[in-house]
Design a protein around this motif. Sequence first.
Motif, short mmCIF file in Angstrom:
data_model
loop_
_atom_site.label_atom_id
_atom_site.label_comp_id
_atom_site.label_asym_id
_atom_site.label_seq_id
_atom_site.Cartn_x
_atom_site.Cartn_y
_atom_site.Cartn_z
N ALA A 159 17.90 -11.09 -22.05
CA ALA A 159 17.53 -12.47 -22.36
C ALA A 159 18.54 -13.40 -21.70
O ALA A 159 19.71 -13.05 -21.57
CB ALA A 159 17.51 -12.69 -23.87
N ARG A 219 19.52 -17.80 -20.89
CA ARG A 219 19.26 -19.21 -21.16
C ARG A 219 18.73 -19.89 -19.90
O ARG A 219 19.13 -19.55 -18.78
CB ARG A 219 20.57 -19.88 -21.59
CG ARG A 219 20.45 -21.35 -21.96
CD ARG A 219 21.77 -21.83 -22.53
NE ARG A 219 21.70 -23.21 -22.97
CZ ARG A 219 22.63 -23.79 -23.73
NH1 ARG A 219 23.68 -23.09 -24.13
NH2 ARG A 219 22.51 -25.04 -24.11
N THR A 220 17.81 -20.82 -20.08
CA THR A 220 17.31 -21.65 -18.99
C THR A 220 17.34 -23.10 -19.45
O THR A 220 17.53 -23.38 -20.64
CB THR A 220 15.86 -21.28 -18.60
OG1 THR A 220 14.96 -21.80 -19.60
CG2 THR A 220 15.68 -19.78 -18.47
N PRO A 279 21.41 -17.20 -26.28
CA PRO A 279 20.73 -16.04 -26.83
C PRO A 279 21.70 -14.91 -27.16
O PRO A 279 22.70 -14.72 -26.47
CB PRO A 279 19.76 -15.64 -25.70
CG PRO A 279 20.46 -16.07 -24.45
CD PRO A 279 21.22 -17.32 -24.82
N ILE A 324 19.21 -17.16 -31.51
CA ILE A 324 19.63 -18.24 -30.62
C ILE A 324 20.49 -19.22 -31.41
O ILE A 324 20.04 -19.81 -32.40
CB ILE A 324 18.42 -19.00 -30.04
CG1 ILE A 324 17.44 -18.02 -29.37
CG2 ILE A 324 18.90 -20.03 -29.01
CD1 ILE A 324 16.13 -18.68 -28.96
N GLN A 332 9.26 -17.00 -20.22
CA GLN A 332 9.82 -17.83 -21.28
C GLN A 332 9.27 -17.39 -22.63
O GLN A 332 8.07 -17.25 -22.81
CB GLN A 332 9.49 -19.31 -21.06
CG GLN A 332 10.16 -20.23 -22.09
CD GLN A 332 9.84 -21.70 -21.85
OE1 GLN A 332 9.03 -22.04 -21.00
NE2 GLN A 332 10.47 -22.56 -22.63
N VAL A 363 14.75 -20.16 -23.63
CA VAL A 363 15.22 -18.79 -23.42
C VAL A 363 14.10 -17.97 -22.80
O VAL A 363 12.94 -18.05 -23.22
CB VAL A 363 15.67 -18.14 -24.75
CG1 VAL A 363 15.96 -16.65 -24.56
CG2 VAL A 363 16.91 -18.86 -25.28
N SER A 364 14.45 -17.16 -21.79
CA SER A 364 13.50 -16.26 -21.15
C SER A 364 14.01 -14.83 -21.25
O SER A 364 15.22 -14.60 -21.38
CB SER A 364 13.31 -16.64 -19.67
OG SER A 364 12.64 -17.87 -19.53
N THR A 365 13.10 -13.88 -21.18
CA THR A 365 13.46 -12.47 -21.16
C THR A 365 12.81 -11.80 -19.97
O THR A 365 11.81 -12.28 -19.43
CB THR A 365 13.03 -11.76 -22.46
OG1 THR A 365 11.60 -11.81 -22.58
CG2 THR A 365 13.67 -12.39 -23.68
N LYS A 409 16.71 -24.34 -27.12
CA LYS A 409 17.74 -24.37 -26.10
C LYS A 409 19.09 -24.01 -26.71
O LYS A 409 19.64 -24.76 -27.49
CB LYS A 409 17.82 -25.76 -25.46
CG LYS A 409 16.51 -26.17 -24.76
CD LYS A 409 16.58 -27.57 -24.20
CE LYS A 409 15.27 -27.96 -23.56
NZ LYS A 409 15.30 -29.35 -23.03
N TYR A 445 19.14 -19.30 -14.46
CA TYR A 445 19.22 -18.30 -15.51
C TYR A 445 20.69 -18.02 -15.79
O TYR A 445 21.42 -17.56 -14.91
CB TYR A 445 18.50 -17.02 -15.09
CG TYR A 445 17.02 -17.21 -14.89
CD1 TYR A 445 16.14 -17.20 -15.97
CD2 TYR A 445 16.50 -17.43 -13.61
CE1 TYR A 445 14.77 -17.40 -15.79
CE2 TYR A 445 15.14 -17.62 -13.42
CZ TYR A 445 14.28 -17.60 -14.51
OH TYR A 445 12.93 -17.81 -14.33
#
Length: 350
Positions: A318, A320-321, A346, A82, A338, A325-327, A343, A305
Amino acid sequence: MSVRNRFGTAAAIALMTTIGAVLLSACGPENSGSGSTTAPTGAAPGSAAPGTAAPGAASGSGSPAPGGKEVNGTSAANHLTISTGTRTVAMNGTTVDFGTVVRDLAWSPDGKKAAFVNGDGDLVLANPDGTGKVTLAKNPGGETWSHPTWLHATTDPGVTDVPGALARFDAIVFASSKGGALKLEKVPTKTPGATPEVLTPHNSEGGSDTMPQPPQTGNTWANAGGHRGEIAYANTPANEVYIYDDYIRPATRDLGKGSQPALSPDGEQLVFVRSVNGHDHLFTRSTQFDRKAEKDLTPSATTDYTEPTWSPDGRTIAARTPDGVSTLPADGSAPPAQVSTVKGLPAYRP
């Protein structure tokens, strides 16, 4: 809420403060490439600026956050990194100081080099531990460069490579904005200091009813994938996603409404962003001519997302939020989870 417009901005997002003070030994990421350390401006060779760690040194923490979520969310096993618009990049369960601002980091196909835009707006290559920095292209001023991607191609099995035929694919493609005009530019990876050339997606047949010529302006957010030098990119005025391939002959196809596209490692799938009911959703679709069905991977989204990327095995995406980061599985078999409160952008290191 619409997709964030990241061009023309240079937002530096700080890493979230972890709970408690944790001391880490100074170590770089695993499998780091070789190269000499580049000292910050005004510092002696091999030294760090006062009050900062030397490039390649670990900084920050990978300790758990309340609720058991990983503050960092990266590890050598998941390959996730990240970049946050600061000097530090989260990777391998810690954060590595590159000794310069790192924006929009992207990895080479073999994972041995990182490409990014530094604080001066230049395009830079470096080893994974931040050492060995080389200015690949100097920003002439008045332009904003962003989102580099590593163009590459390989020969098909059983096909003899013509010497030098694939050299044109060993390049970095990035987005450039000047006076509000968007375009894609390209620079070879083996020629530091070269002047970037404009990359103009087009069709070799001059346009037809089935394959008209694509827009020549407003192109941005390129992402390379596959083994034939394919590039997915977005056209901002049209809010359309395209794929460009000139492996045999130039050909550009419109893949539908969306932005921020990313090609899967095999080039067979595309993930992109589209606004639905006030939130940015992730969609996937095949890149094949005869397969146009789309799948919303986040149909129940209650947040945005954006900036999606594929894992090296093509099984995970993956994104960005606003919270980190969420996958999620690339086949949409499970909702996003998450994995990091960091932040930033990714990217997976092969």
